[in-house]
Enzyme design. Structure first.
Site, mmCIF file in Angstrom:
data_model
loop_
_atom_site.group_PDB
_atom_site.id
_atom_site.type_symbol
_atom_site.label_atom_id
_atom_site.label_comp_id
_atom_site.label_asym_id
_atom_site.label_seq_id
_atom_site.Cartn_x
_atom_site.Cartn_y
_atom_site.Cartn_z
ATOM 1 N N LEU A 140 0.854 -1.182 0.000
ATOM 2 C CA LEU A 140 0.000 0.000 0.000
ATOM 3 C C LEU A 140 0.890 1.233 0.000
ATOM 4 C CD1 LEU A 140 -2.724 -0.853 2.700
ATOM 5 C CD2 LEU A 140 -3.005 -0.894 0.218
ATOM 6 N N ASP A 141 0.434 2.311 -0.637
ATOM 7 C CA ASP A 141 1.164 3.576 -0.598
ATOM 8 C C ASP A 141 1.277 4.086 0.840
ATOM 9 O OD1 ASP A 141 1.129 3.482 -3.365
ATOM 10 O OD2 ASP A 141 -0.571 4.857 -3.548
ATOM 11 N N VAL A 142 2.287 4.918 1.084
ATOM 12 C CA VAL A 142 2.444 5.556 2.392
ATOM 13 C C VAL A 142 1.177 6.318 2.772
ATOM 14 C CG1 VAL A 142 3.701 7.328 3.674
ATOM 15 C CG2 VAL A 142 4.951 5.735 2.223
ATOM 16 N N THR A 144 -1.887 5.741 1.883
ATOM 17 C CA THR A 144 -3.104 4.930 1.881
ATOM 18 C C THR A 144 -3.099 4.022 3.099
ATOM 19 O OG1 THR A 144 -3.190 4.915 -0.542
ATOM 20 C CG2 THR A 144 -4.451 3.218 0.597
ATOM 21 N N HIS A 237 -0.558 3.216 -7.706
ATOM 22 C CA HIS A 237 -1.483 4.361 -7.756
ATOM 23 C C HIS A 237 -2.693 4.087 -8.649
ATOM 24 C CE1 HIS A 237 1.936 7.456 -6.683
ATOM 25 N NE2 HIS A 237 1.821 6.473 -5.799
#
Length: 313
Positions: A140-142, A144, A237
């Site tokens: 997961l993105d930072v 999110t 993304h």
């Protein structure tokens, strides 16, 4: 995290490199690219003792180099103590990742990571996987939050990597997107690749990789739409890029065109996106397994404000 510490090295020029250019000799002695060696010389981090020099200076018998290298100094990585473990057995662990926590360490990141925080808590993680990313089969993105699975055993790593690669894992996200989506449900199918304007941004491009996003409307507001999202593919993304491509960026996602004023009024300093549910076949028992999450406080508050604004309009 890493900080830089300086280390000076004094290196007599070996006979075999006498008569060679300074930058060529330095690259051979330190195992650097010639461009990197030239940068060290131009910046004054590499010099010849007792004589002026440039990268094209021809080395003489008896020359001695002095090189000042900046090397990473290992420091203790901060631990995400607020990160909860929502499922764990001998093969896998599923965490509810808070915003501001990276999946694993990377260049330039000094904050906590999922992998580092689990290890600091004494959770055994398999050694399978790329260095520094072992046990991780999906990220997961930072910015999110939500559910993320990490593998504890070699068997789990191989099997879960296969399931993710073959799109057998059901990943459900909730997202608040700007504007009013015309349909109640739809699919966005558009390839995603790196944007030319930035290494950190992605975009829909014919040269990109296949990306498929399904969405269903959960709740409608005058300024935004709450949707449930399922991914067939897991591009970086992906949700953010796909909704931005149809002119409905995620609320708070300034990188992909969100209205900063709306985010400020909702008290958001990141995109409204949360990984709500993971469904997969357990790697050892093969039992269909489902793990659920709930909205974190900042997203819940923003949703409450949005509902209040909608009721007043």
């Amino acid at each position: 995290m890493n900080e830089l510490e300086a280390k000076n090295r004094v290196l007599p020029v070996p006979d075999a490199l006498v008569g060679r250019r300074f930058d060529v000799a330095l690259s051979k002695m330190l195992g650097l690219s010639r461009a990197k060696a030239s940068d060290l010389i131009d910046s004054g981090h590499a010099t010849l003792i007792d004589r002026t020099c440039s990268k094209s200076t021809v080395l003489l018998d008896g020359d001695t180099m002095e090189v000042r290298l900046e090397q990473p100094k290992h420091c203790i990585e901060p631990v995400a103590n607020e990160m909860s473990i929502v499922y764990e057995d001998d093969d896998i662990v599923v965490v509810d990742k808070p915003v501001g926590v990276a999946a694993h360490a990377s260049v330039g990141w000094t904050g906590p990571t999922v992998l580092g925080s689990l290890i600091a808590r004494g959770v055994h993680i398999t050694s399978y996987g790329a260095p520094g990313r072992h046990g991780i089969v999906s990220r997961l993105d930072v910015g999110t939050s939500g559910l993320m699975l990490v593998c504890k055993s070699e068997h789990a790593y191989k099997e879960m990597r296969r399931q993710f690669a073959h799109h057998e894992v059901v990943k459900t996200y909730h997202a608040l997107v700007q504007g009013n989506l015309e349909q109640d449900r739809a699919t966005i199918e558009a390839p995603i690749g790196r944007a030319k304007v930035s290494d950190f941004r992605f975009t829909v491009t014919p040269l990109g990789k296949e990306a498929i996003t399904h969405w269903d409307v959960l709740e409608r507001f005058s300024e935004a739409t709450l949707v449930s999202v399922n991914l067939e593919t897991g591009r970086t993304h992906q949700i953010r890029v796909h909704f931005s491509s149809i002119k409905h960026p995620l609320v708070g996602d300034h990188m992909y065109g969100a209205n900063p004023k709306l985010a400020e009024e909702l008290g958001l300093d990141r995109q409204w996106l949360h990984a709500m549910r993971l469904e997969f076949r357990h790697p050892r028992t093969h039992i269909w397994t489902r793990v659920d999450s709930h909205y974190p406080a900042d997203l819940e508050r923003a949703l409450d404000v949005m509902r209040a604004r909608h009721s007043q309009q």
